[in-house]
Design a protein around this motif. Sequence first.
Motif, mmCIF file in Angstrom:
data_model
loop_
_atom_site.group_PDB
_atom_site.id
_atom_site.type_symbol
_atom_site.label_atom_id
_atom_site.label_comp_id
_atom_site.label_asym_id
_atom_site.label_seq_id
_atom_site.Cartn_x
_atom_site.Cartn_y
_atom_site.Cartn_z
ATOM 1 N N ARG A 196 -22.167 -121.829 1.015
ATOM 2 C CA ARG A 196 -23.073 -121.421 -0.141
ATOM 3 C C ARG A 196 -24.126 -122.283 -0.642
ATOM 4 N N TYR B 207 -15.937 -110.876 0.087
ATOM 5 C CA TYR B 207 -15.513 -111.846 -0.356
ATOM 6 C C TYR B 207 -14.625 -113.021 0.482
ATOM 7 N N ASP C 249 -16.378 -116.345 1.355
ATOM 8 C CA ASP C 249 -16.288 -117.240 -0.037
ATOM 9 C C ASP C 249 -15.264 -118.146 -0.166
#
Length: 521
Positions: free
Chosen positions: A471, A276, A279
Motif C-alpha cells: 500500500r 481485504y 491487505d
Amino acid sequence: WSVETPEFSLRWSVAEAAATLLLRAGKVLAALKKGTPSTEAFVEAYVSGGEPWMLLDRSARQLESRFARLEIEGDALERTVLPARKAYAEAVHEMASAYAAAFETCGGKTPPGVMRHETVFREAVGPLLENADGSRKTAYFLVDALRYEMAAELAAGFDDGCEVSLRPVWGALPGITEVGMAALVPGAEEGLTLVKKQKDFSVTVAGKALDTRAARMERFRGCAGVPVVDMKLGDAARLSPKRKKEVENARLVVVTSQEIDRLGEDGASEEETRAYMDDVLGKIHRAVRSLARCGVDRFVIAADHGFQLVATDESGLAVDAPGGETLSLHPRAWVGKGGGSGEAFLRLRARDIGLGGDLEFAFPRGLAVFRTRGGAGAYFHGGLSPQEHILPLLSVAVSGKRADEATTGMKVTLSTARPSVTNRIFMVTVSGEPEGLFPAEERRVLLEITSGRKEAGLVVAAAYGFDDASRELTVEAGRPNSVTVMLTAEGALDRLTVSATDPRSQVVLDVLKDLPVDLTL
C-alpha cells in the motif's frame, strides 16, 4: 476526470485487471494444451520465467479486490468482469487437473532442487541462529495461507537496501493448517506422523502432538537452541514497550499470522474476503519494518499451505468423498481409512506423501470439491494444485543502514482539490520537491487515513508507483501523484486526518488535519 469523479480511477484499474486476467488465462490454457508437464516443469513454469503462471492468480486476486470495493450493479464494468472470472476458473481447473496427473505420475516425489516443507526450519532458519557472538536476531514468520504469488508481490515491495530471495517449497499434504504448520517447526525433518484419534487425527513430531499454536510455540522454545519470543502479526506490526523488551532479549522472534485463512474461512462475505485479503501483505511489511527497528536483521517468511479463491459452479464440481472411516473431511482433502475409489479424486497412502502412520488420503482432481456440510464457497485449500501446494519461502536481510534512519532529500506535501470529503472515494495529491545538499529524485510514501485513533480508509489506486502489497506509493520530484482513497470505516465520520509517512522510519512527512466529512452532499 478522476479528480472530478475519483471512482473513475478505481474503475479503470478494474478494467485493466480484467483485461490482464483474460490474456494470462489464454496463455496458460494454450501452454497446457501442448501436454501435461512433469512436476519439475510445473514448478518451473509456475514460479519463474518472464511470465510465470502464478501471475494468473495475482491478476485474479487484484481484479476481485478492486471490484469488491466498487458499489455497482449490472453496468458495463460488471459485464467485463464476468468473462474474466470464467476464463480464470477454466484455466485454474485445467491447471489443477494437469498438476494432479503429474503428481500421480511422479509418485509424489519432490522435484529436484525444490525444498521439502519439513526441512524449512533446518535449512533456512537454523543456519541463521549459529553466528558465534549471538548478536544477530532472526524473525521467522509462519503465515497461514500465504500463496506463492502473494509472497512474490511481497518480495517486490522491499527496498533496494534489502537482500531478498524467494524459492518454492514442496508443500506437506494434506494442505491444512495442522499439517502445514507442524512442517515448519524445528525437527520436522525427522518426519510428520498422523495418528488416529477417536474421531479425528493428531499431527506429531518425535512423538509429540503439534495440533495447536501453543504446542508449536513450546516446540520452538524447547528445540530452537536460542532464546525465543513468539507473537502474532498484529503485535509485531505495532510493538508495545513490553514487546520491544522481549525482542531485545531474544535471538529468534516467531511471528504467526492467521489473517488470510480467517478471512477466507470466516469472513462475513465473499466480497469482504476478496477486498481485504491482500491487505495482509501490507501488515507483514509493517511488521518487518517494526522488528527491524528493534535490531532484527534477518527474516524468513513461510506458509503452511496456499489456497484457491475462484468462483465455481459447485453443483457441477462437487463429488462424494470415499466414505469408510472418515476422520477429517475438507472440500479439497479427505483423511480416513477404507471407503471407495473414483475417477474424480486421487487416493494415496500416508507413505505416498511422505507421512508416517497408516491413514489414507483422497484429493479431488481439477477444481472438484468433496461435498461437505455448508458447501465449499469460493475459498478452499488442502488439495493438489499449484495454488495450494507450491509454497513460498521468502528470505529478507535488511541492509547495514539503520532501519530508523529517515530518507532525506525531498519535501513531501499533501493537498486535496476540495475542502471537504463528500464521497467515500476521494482524491489526495502527493507532491515532492527536492531539498537539501543531496536532493532525491523520488521517495516512497505511505498514506494513513484515520478518524481519531481508528483507521478510516486506505489507498486503492494511484496515477503511478502504487504497490498493491505494501500500500505504499512512489512520488517523483516535480511530478505530483494523484492518489485514490476509499473510506472503509463503518458508521458516521465527522473529520479525517491524512498522514504521509516514511515507511522505514515512520517519520511523518506531511499531514492534512481535520478534513470535514459530509457524505450527504
